[in-house]
Design a protein around this motif. Structure first.
Motif, PDB file in Angstrom:
ATOM      1  N   ARG A   1      29.691  69.757  68.328  1.00 35.95           N
ATOM      2  CA  ARG A   1      29.798  69.223  69.670  1.00 35.95           C
ATOM      3  C   ARG A   1      28.690  68.200  69.892  1.00 35.95           C
TER       4      ARG A   1
ATOM      5  N   LEU B   1      41.702  69.700  66.535  1.00 39.21           N
ATOM      6  CA  LEU B   1      40.648  69.150  67.380  1.00 39.21           C
ATOM      7  C   LEU B   1      40.562  67.634  67.326  1.00 39.21           C
TER       8      LEU B   1
ATOM      9  N   CYS C   1      36.160  64.035  65.380  1.00 39.17           N
ATOM     10  CA  CYS C   1      35.842  64.468  66.740  1.00 39.17           C
ATOM     11  C   CYS C   1      34.414  64.963  66.772  1.00 39.17           C
TER      12      CYS C   1
ATOM     13  N   GLU D   1      38.769  65.505  75.608  1.00 37.93           N
ATOM     14  CA  GLU D   1      38.085  65.938  74.379  1.00 37.93           C
ATOM     15  C   GLU D   1      37.951  67.449  74.267  1.00 37.93           C
ATOM     16  N   GLY D   2      38.192  68.163  75.376  1.00 37.45           N
ATOM     17  CA  GLY D   2      38.110  69.611  75.281  1.00 37.45           C
ATOM     18  C   GLY D   2      38.519  70.257  76.590  1.00 37.45           C
TER      19      GLY D   2
ATOM     20  N   VAL E   1      43.877  68.135  72.959  1.00 39.94           N
ATOM     21  CA  VAL E   1      42.895  67.082  73.166  1.00 39.94           C
ATOM     22  C   VAL E   1      43.452  65.794  72.555  1.00 39.94           C
TER      23      VAL E   1
ATOM     24  N   ASP F   1      37.389  75.958  70.331  1.00 38.25           N
ATOM     25  CA  ASP F   1      36.430  75.133  71.069  1.00 38.25           C
ATOM     26  C   ASP F   1      37.124  74.262  72.105  1.00 38.25           C
ATOM     27  N   GLY F   2      38.179  74.786  72.697  1.00 35.74           N
ATOM     28  CA  GLY F   2      38.858  74.041  73.749  1.00 35.74           C
ATOM     29  C   GLY F   2      39.724  72.903  73.256  1.00 35.74           C
ATOM     30  N   ALA F   3      40.178  72.989  71.999  1.00 40.95           N
ATOM     31  CA  ALA F   3      40.968  71.885  71.433  1.00 40.95           C
ATOM     32  C   ALA F   3      42.383  71.821  71.987  1.00 40.95           C
TER      33      ALA F   3
ATOM     34  N   GLN G   1      42.876  79.158  75.831  1.00 43.34           N
ATOM     35  CA  GLN G   1      42.233  77.904  75.470  1.00 43.34           C
ATOM     36  C   GLN G   1      41.457  78.227  74.204  1.00 43.34           C
TER      37      GLN G   1
END
Ligand code: HEM
Ligand code: SF4
Ligand SMILES: [Zn+2]
Lengths: 595, 111
Positions: A230, A420, A456, B46-47, B24, B10-12, B7
């Motif tokens: 992140r 992602l 990402c 992005e998330g 995302v 990592d919130g993708a 979700q």
């Protein structure tokens, strides 16, 4: 409140999941209850299986953990066979063909397009030669990384391979540490060059020496809480502890038990140990470790070797000293040689992999090793036959003497398979690498130039520790959304590791090579005598770097500008999401979809 | 049926009734957002930071940035789509049409 994922893990996780995978494989994709997909795919990760992205349902990425990157004689051939037979999808990749192996930034192997139904057969074959997918993903001990030439390095401080091996044996499949709050990445470095990349791992063993009972003792200092993911990169922090190699498993157990008990299970965004170290500080970490998780007293840190670290330190390796990025021909202590091959973006076809396995058998011991730069090393090459080996056709492309730009290129999985991702990665980096090689003059003495491209902010390609850091983004060009990158400069490891400064934002993907060319040309003109690229960038502050040179369209063309994430597979002839054949059955035939 | 939402990674992505529905990397057009002064905010998702569902209406707060001006942040609540209460089938909104994030916190079941 614990997260939903924690709830699923409480119900079933770790070793016990294997039986269920066998059952699902036996009965087929459709036997996974519709309302349990998310829970099962979360659990599958522990067994190295990651469900591929939207549009590729029923296909899995499979990761094989090879501790310290070591593949023992006989293992590579099995990997090649498994890839050839089971890692073929409904469409081919135009750069790499149909069945490929990826060598990863954590010295593991990744295969794609794996079908549930084939997993038992694949496990049989892998496990028959001692390979395993256990804990390759998921919330637990991941593949242990280290200096890939441990035990084969003429100048090494200690051979850390037995230590990594013992940690692997102790913590793989160990129920006490099977369910941690989040992933747990461990690095063990025994060489004096720093190539275990401890600084970006959750737990790092770093070479050090300490006087114990009047005797100079070799061992490790401990650091915790590094990681790149992140927008929160952290360097591992010293907790002022020294251990001997024999004590490594105990301290590792203590640290991972501390993480198990104190890591945040209520918020996965905050779960990695780096955030706990932020919150507590190193001193409190050490105190809690000693009070709650260690019998007796911890030793204070020994003297480290960090001022000798040369790995990814921004030097140019022209002096033939040390193992640098491990590419090229290097003599081993036993008089044989290891030969590091540069594998562009870490991807080889199954055929090439099989050929390499044969060459490793023929010229060496059959052992090969993977590096954290996505490259592969053939070890134990007979000193009499090194010339013959170097003349083999395979080494023309996967070369021990690659051009600077090819040599320094790393890319992650990206929109090809990853949920992602924002942008296409590996094929693009291949095209960037070739274009740079053909169109940028290498400044005098520059033997190293690292371009790390990640799709990402998860940062699987370790973009923050490169000369050129690329992180997937989007922008508009002529009003249309196109794939783009944020560009960072000045990252690297070494004695004083540094994360990149992000200086150019949202650069359209087809203007990135022009930017890099302009920057390298500017460097060649403006550098001081013999100055390295890293030193040159470090001499400028962030403000000066902003707009130093411009992105620019060039002869480079990019076939992946068009939001590849919205396709089912970016390179399929008909790439429309609606045209996806997935999910499919065990024969790869489309199944009727539920919605 | 009760709509279940997760979700993950990592919130993708957001899963609705165990099917991956919203990802995302989409660009969302946001009117009157708090993110920036662009109108509309050209927002790269992005998330997914938080998700909630009430009566089949799935909402989320999304982390990302405006690709017009570069400002990053987390949106207020955005409707992602609706799940049919009988069949569970999900109909997503179209991200590229204009959306207005809603500051009011609904009485909704959080994930
Ligand atoms: C929760 C989301 C994820 C995060 C935060 C994350 C983060 C990272 C980071 C920071 C690394 C760098 C290596 C290192 O730690 O030294 C890494 C490695 C890697 N990631 Fe991810 N990643 C995620 C999901 C994924 C997904 C979905 C894929 C592909 C499908 C992927 C593919 C890889 C690969 C191939 C590597 C190198 C390998 C290895 O562990 O052996 N990652 N990841
Ligand atoms: S960096 Fe992002 S896009 Fe690349 S593999 Fe990791 S999670 Fe996927
Ligand atoms: Zn080393």
């Amino acid at each position: 409140m614990p997260t939903k994922v924690e709830g699923w893990k409480d119900e079933a996780y770790g070793n016990e999941v294997r039986e269920r995978i066998y059952e699902f494989a036996e009965e087929g994709w459709e036997s996974i209850p519709d309302d349990e997909h998310d829970a099962w795919f979360e659990r599958f990760k522990w067994w190295g299986l990651y469900h591929q992205r939207k549009g590729q349902e029923s296909y899995f990425m499979m990761r094989i953990g090879t501790p310290n990157g070591v593949l023992e004689p006989g293992q590579l051939e099995v990997v090649a066979d498994v890839a050839d037979e089971f890692a073929r999808g409904p469409a081919d990749n135009p750069e790499f063909g149909g069945a490929v192996c990826d060598w990863t930034t954590r010295q593991s192997i990744q295969l794609h397009w794996i079908k549930l139904e084939d997993i038992p057969e694949i496990w049989d074959r892998l496990e028959s030669v001692g390979l395993s997918t256990q804990q390759a993903c998921g919330d637990s001990w991941r593949n242990i990384v280290g200096c890939p030439v441990a035990g084969k390095d003429k100048n090494e401080f200690i051979d850390a391979w037995p230590v990594a091996e013992e940690l692997n044996e102790t913590f793989k499949g160990n129920d006490d540490y099977a369910n941690l709050p989040r992933k747990w990445k461990v690095s063990v470095t025994g060489c004096s060059e720093g190539c275990g990349q401890g600084d970006i791992n959750d737990l790092a063993f770093e070479p050090a020496v300490k006087i114990i009972d009047g005797e100079e003792t070799k061992g490790f200092n401990i650091r915790v809480g590094g990681g790149l993911s992140r927008k929160e990169p952290r360097l591992a922090r010293s907790i002022d502890v020294f251990v001997t190699p024999e004590e490594a498993p105990d301290i590792a157990a203590s640290c991972s038990a501390l993480f198990r008990e104190h890591g945040d299970r209520d918020d996965r965004f905050n779960a990695r140990i780096k955030f706990l170290v932020d919150e507590w500080g190193a001193e409190k970490f050490r105190r809690v470790l000693e009070e709650e998780f260690v019998d007796g007293e911890l030793r204070t840190a020994g003297e480290d070797l960090r001022d000798e670290y040369t790995y990814n330190a921004g030097h140019n390796h022209d002096d033939g000293e040390g193992h640098a990025d491990h590419v090229g021909v290097h003599e081993q202590p036993d008089g044989n040689y290891y030969v590091g091959l540069s594998v562009l973006v870490g991807r080889m076809s199954a055929e090439e992999t099989r050929e390499l396995a044969h060459l490793a058998d023929e010229y060496g011991s059959g052992e090969v090793r993977l590096t954290q730069r996505q490259n592969i090393i053939v070890t134990d090459v007979d000193s009499d036959r090194i010339d013959g080996f170097l003349e083999e056709d395979l080494l023309e492309y996967h070369s021990p003497e690659p051009g600077v730009f090819m040599r320094g290129s790393i890319a992650c999985t990206g929109t090809e398979y990853c949920s992602l991702s924002i942008v296409e990665t590996k094929n693009r980096m291949v095209r960037y690498g070739r274009w740079m090689q053909d169109n940028i003059d290498v400044p005098e003495g520059m033997t190293n130039f690292h371009t790390h491209l990640s799709g990402c902010t998860a940062s699987c390609a370790q973009p923050q520790i490169a000369d050129i850091s690329l992180r997937g983004m989007k922008t508009r060009k002529d009003g249309e959304p196109v794939e783009a990158f944020d560009i960072g400069l000045g990252g690297g490891l070494g004695e004083n590791p540094q994360f990149a400064d992000w200086v150019e934002m949202r650069v359209a993907a087809d203007e990135v090579p022009g930017y890099i060319r302009n920057l390298v040309e500017f460097f060649a003109e403006a550098r001081e005598d013999g100055e390295s690229f890293r030193a040159f960038i470090a001499r400028h502050d962030e403000e000066a770097l902003n707009g130093l040179v411009e992105p620019e369209e060039t002869s480079y063309t990019d076939p992946y500008m068009h939001n590849t994430k919205m396709t089912w597979y970016p390179y399929a002839e008909d790439d429309d999401m609606g045209s996806s054949p997935a999910p499919t059955n065990g024969q790869g035939e489309p199944l009727p979809s539920d919605d | 049926m009760v709509t279940s939402i997760h979700q993950l990674d990592d919130g993708a992505w957001v899963s609705v009734n165990d099917s991956r529905e919203v990802n995302v990397s989409d660009l969302w057009q946001l009117a009157r957002s708090d993110i920036c002064d662009c109108d509309p905010t050209d927002f790269l998702a992005e998330g997914f930071v938080e998700v909630s569902v009430a009566c089949g209406r799935v909402e989320a707060r999304i982390a990302g940035q405006c690709i017009g001006c570069g400002t990053d942040g987390v949106t207020d609540w955005l409707e992602l789509g609706r799940a049919d209460p009988d069949t569970g089938a999900f109909r997503s909104v179209v991200p590229s049409s204009v959306h207005v994030p809603d500051r009011r916190r609904r009485l909704a079941a959080k994930e």
